[in-house]
Each structure stands twice: as C-alpha cells, then as structure tokens.
Design a protein around this motif. Structure first.
Motif, PDB file in Angstrom:
ATOM      1  N   ASP A 147      61.655  74.907  36.842  1.00  0.00           N
ATOM      2  CA  ASP A 147      61.135  73.697  37.488  1.00  0.00           C
ATOM      3  C   ASP A 147      59.899  74.001  38.326  1.00  0.00           C
ATOM      4  O   ASP A 147      58.952  73.212  38.364  1.00  0.00           O
ATOM      5  CB  ASP A 147      62.211  73.042  38.358  1.00  0.00           C
ATOM      6  CG  ASP A 147      63.324  72.426  37.526  1.00  0.00           C
ATOM      7  OD1 ASP A 147      63.097  72.168  36.319  1.00  0.00           O
ATOM      8  OD2 ASP A 147      64.419  72.199  38.080  1.00  0.00           O
ATOM      9  N   ALA A 148      59.879  75.136  38.998  1.00  0.00           N
ATOM     10  CA  ALA A 148      58.720  75.520  39.802  1.00  0.00           C
ATOM     11  C   ALA A 148      57.516  75.783  38.910  1.00  0.00           C
ATOM     12  O   ALA A 148      56.391  75.408  39.249  1.00  0.00           O
ATOM     13  CB  ALA A 148      59.045  76.745  40.651  1.00  0.00           C
ATOM     14  N   VAL A 149      57.741  76.406  37.775  1.00  0.00           N
ATOM     15  CA  VAL A 149      56.654  76.675  36.834  1.00  0.00           C
ATOM     16  C   VAL A 149      56.096  75.362  36.300  1.00  0.00           C
ATOM     17  O   VAL A 149      54.878  75.161  36.249  1.00  0.00           O
ATOM     18  CB  VAL A 149      57.131  77.581  35.672  1.00  0.00           C
ATOM     19  CG1 VAL A 149      56.078  77.682  34.584  1.00  0.00           C
ATOM     20  CG2 VAL A 149      57.509  78.953  36.194  1.00  0.00           C
ATOM     21  N   ARG A 150      56.986  74.453  35.931  1.00  0.00           N
ATOM     22  CA  ARG A 150      56.529  73.147  35.422  1.00  0.00           C
ATOM     23  C   ARG A 150      55.721  72.394  36.479  1.00  0.00           C
ATOM     24  O   ARG A 150      54.692  71.793  36.174  1.00  0.00           O
ATOM     25  CB  ARG A 150      57.727  72.314  34.983  1.00  0.00           C
ATOM     26  CG  ARG A 150      58.326  72.776  33.688  1.00  0.00           C
ATOM     27  CD  ARG A 150      59.426  71.846  33.223  1.00  0.00           C
ATOM     28  NE  ARG A 150      59.986  72.325  31.979  1.00  0.00           N
ATOM     29  CZ  ARG A 150      61.264  72.359  31.698  1.00  0.00           C
ATOM     30  NH1 ARG A 150      62.147  71.924  32.575  1.00  0.00           N
ATOM     31  NH2 ARG A 150      61.687  72.817  30.545  1.00  0.00           N
TER      32      ARG A 150
END
Length: 113
Positions: free
Chosen positions: A81-84
């Motif tokens: 989620d952080a990467v997205r």
C-alpha cells in the motif's frame, strides 16, 4: 464465477471444499502443507487424537507464518500500500510537471506568471 467441488484427504480424513476454479492450485498446496504437518506430528496418536494433532499443526503453521512476517518487517520490507501511494504521488507530480511545461517545443508563446 461458479464454485468447483474439490475433495481432499488430510490425515486420513476426507474433506470437500467449494472453491473458485482458479483457486484450486492454492487449495491443494495448502492441503499438502497441512497434511504434511499433521502426518509429521501424528506419529502413533490414535484417531481420537486427530483433533489435537490438527491444532498442533495449525499452531506450527501459524508460527512459521508469523516468523516470516516478523523477518519481513525486520528486513525493512515496504508494504504494498505504501508503494502504491508513493507511485500515485509521483504520477501526480509528473502530470503536474507535464501540464506546466506542455508548451515547451511548440510555437506557442511561453505563459508568464
């Protein structure tokens, strides 16, 4: 998507699952893992002790899973989620830069602020 009936054998007991056809391989892999753990733990336990063996296998598998999660966190793995969110932010910044400099390379006059 319709469900498919899959019958599997775990520690000598038959179980039937209704699953989506594209999940069959994952189910069979999980069944093999559980069956393997139960077989390893069962040893000479009577059939009345199968429930106890199942719980022991579940705890063993859960322990392995939690250990892997802890290792992943210790290794500094970045949550998906952080990467997205970061990719979304970078895309927005790139879009803004393209809007600001869209006139470059054209014969249009340069906008002045």
């Amino acid at each position: 998507m319709s469900n498919k009936q899959v019958e599997v054998n775990i520690a000598g007991q038959s179980y039937r699952f209704a699953i989506a056809a594209d999940n069959e391989a994952a189910l069979l892999e999980a069944v093999a893992l559980v069956d393997g753990q139960m077989t390893r733990l069962k040893g000479g336990v009577s059939s009345k002790g199968v429930e106890r063996v199942a719980v022991m296998a579940a705890i063993s598998i859960a322990s392995d899973l939690l250990s892997l999660k802890r290792k992943q966190q210790e290794d500094g793995a970045i949550p998906v989620d952080a990467v997205r969110a970061r990719i979304r932010e970078l895309n927005e910044r790139a879009d803004e830069a393209l809007r600001q400099y869209a006139h470059v390379g054209t014969n249009s006059p340069v906008p002045r602020n």
